[in-house]
Design a protein around this motif. Sequence first.
Motif, PDB file in Angstrom:
ATOM      1  N   MET A   1      -1.016   3.124  -3.553  1.00 16.59           N
ATOM      2  CA  MET A   1      -1.430   2.879  -2.177  1.00 16.59           C
ATOM      3  C   MET A   1      -0.538   3.600  -1.173  1.00 16.59           C
ATOM      4  O   MET A   1      -1.011   4.139  -0.166  1.00 16.59           O
ATOM      5  CB  MET A   1      -1.417   1.376  -1.901  1.00 16.59           C
TER       6      MET A   1
ATOM      7  N   VAL B   1      -2.019   6.314   1.510  1.00 14.56           N
ATOM      8  CA  VAL B   1      -1.928   6.167   2.961  1.00 14.56           C
ATOM      9  C   VAL B   1      -1.316   7.410   3.596  1.00 14.56           C
ATOM     10  O   VAL B   1      -1.802   7.918   4.610  1.00 14.56           O
ATOM     11  CB  VAL B   1      -1.096   4.914   3.325  1.00 14.56           C
TER      12      VAL B   1
ATOM     13  N   PHE C   1      -8.318  -1.525   2.516  1.00 19.53           N
ATOM     14  CA  PHE C   1      -7.341  -2.618   2.531  1.00 19.53           C
ATOM     15  C   PHE C   1      -7.902  -3.907   1.917  1.00 19.53           C
ATOM     16  O   PHE C   1      -7.289  -4.500   1.036  1.00 19.53           O
ATOM     17  CB  PHE C   1      -6.887  -2.891   3.966  1.00 19.53           C
TER      18      PHE C   1
ATOM     19  N   ASN D   1      -8.741  -3.817  -1.901  1.00 15.90           N
ATOM     20  CA  ASN D   1      -7.554  -3.643  -2.739  1.00 15.90           C
ATOM     21  C   ASN D   1      -6.737  -4.919  -2.886  1.00 15.90           C
ATOM     22  O   ASN D   1      -6.010  -5.078  -3.867  1.00 15.90           O
ATOM     23  CB  ASN D   1      -6.665  -2.540  -2.155  1.00 15.90           C
ATOM     24  N   TYR D   2      -6.836  -5.824  -1.909  1.00 15.94           N
ATOM     25  CA  TYR D   2      -5.983  -7.008  -1.942  1.00 15.94           C
ATOM     26  C   TYR D   2      -6.752  -8.316  -2.087  1.00 15.94           C
ATOM     27  O   TYR D   2      -6.162  -9.349  -2.402  1.00 15.94           O
ATOM     28  CB  TYR D   2      -5.118  -7.064  -0.677  1.00 15.94           C
TER      29      TYR D   2
END
Length: 331
Positions: free
Chosen positions: A120, A124, A318, A321-322
């Motif tokens: 990640m 980014v 975001f 992914n979480y």
Amino acid sequence: MVHVLAAGGAVDPALSDLSDNLVLGMIVVYAVALFFFVFEAAYGRRESLRGTRLVAVGAGEGETAEGLRVSLREREPEARASRHFLGRVGMAVTTVGLLLNLAQIVTRGLAADRWPWGNMFEFVVAICLCGVAAFLFAAVRYKAHYLGAFVLIPVLLLLGVAVRWLYSESGPVVPALDSYWIAIHVSALILATGAFMVSGSATITYLVAHRTEARQALGEKVSGIAAKLPSAELLDRLAHRMIVLGFPLWTFGVIAGAVWADEAWGRYWGWDPKEVWSFITWIVYAAYLHARATAGWQGKKAAWISLAGFACLLFNFFGVNYLFSGLHSYA
């Protein structure tokens, strides 16, 4: 040169440290560039199309909408160009930040001897590089210097999140990502995301300009940065151009991901959360382009679809992914 072994691969500590230092350096440089763009927006002078947006130069009462667009296009260089020294300095400083950004990615890749977007943090940083590159392209090609602050603010926020919460030491990728497809699939999505970032910034700026023009039409006096923005129509068209640039790249990235999935997992599509939201993002941007091409949606209607696509993009990056678990190692 001393190398250390890290979970199945050799890492060059000198290049790794240099890469980490370059992250801090480019954050500082981007912050300085943002200062110049904000200062230029607040105190510089910029010619605007407000007041002439609906009247073409030398046009008669029967001029067509196409004629209006052509006349507007002819006047764009005059309307969009930054007229203040600080804007030009901001462009130069942003270019320096872009070079530092690129050097950081290259040195991190060389440090671990792999493509530098295996987690990640690296993803980014690469998105920020492409976002800034897309902005510089728009600034040179379309004289869109006014987007500097609107692009660099999210770039700095993303880099802050990456350094504070997403940072991972340089090392080898997990086996699932150890493939040449990472250079094809992920690279295409990163490039597309950079274009969509500029489009999202232009769309948000458009909404501010549209509201400002509506207030001015009612006789209200508007001051500050909002009064110096280009016409809403100009921003609407710029947002459209950047989506036209990013959409084919996103399409190719999704297709390449399906091919890679078949090679890695034995199926092209498995309704993994990342796959689903990548497809949803594709649908929304496709709907945006379809609406503009067939229904003639311009302005505010198209802007809300564009923002919906950008929201899906951010959630895919975001939220998925979480909040969800899946086969993609970014999760």
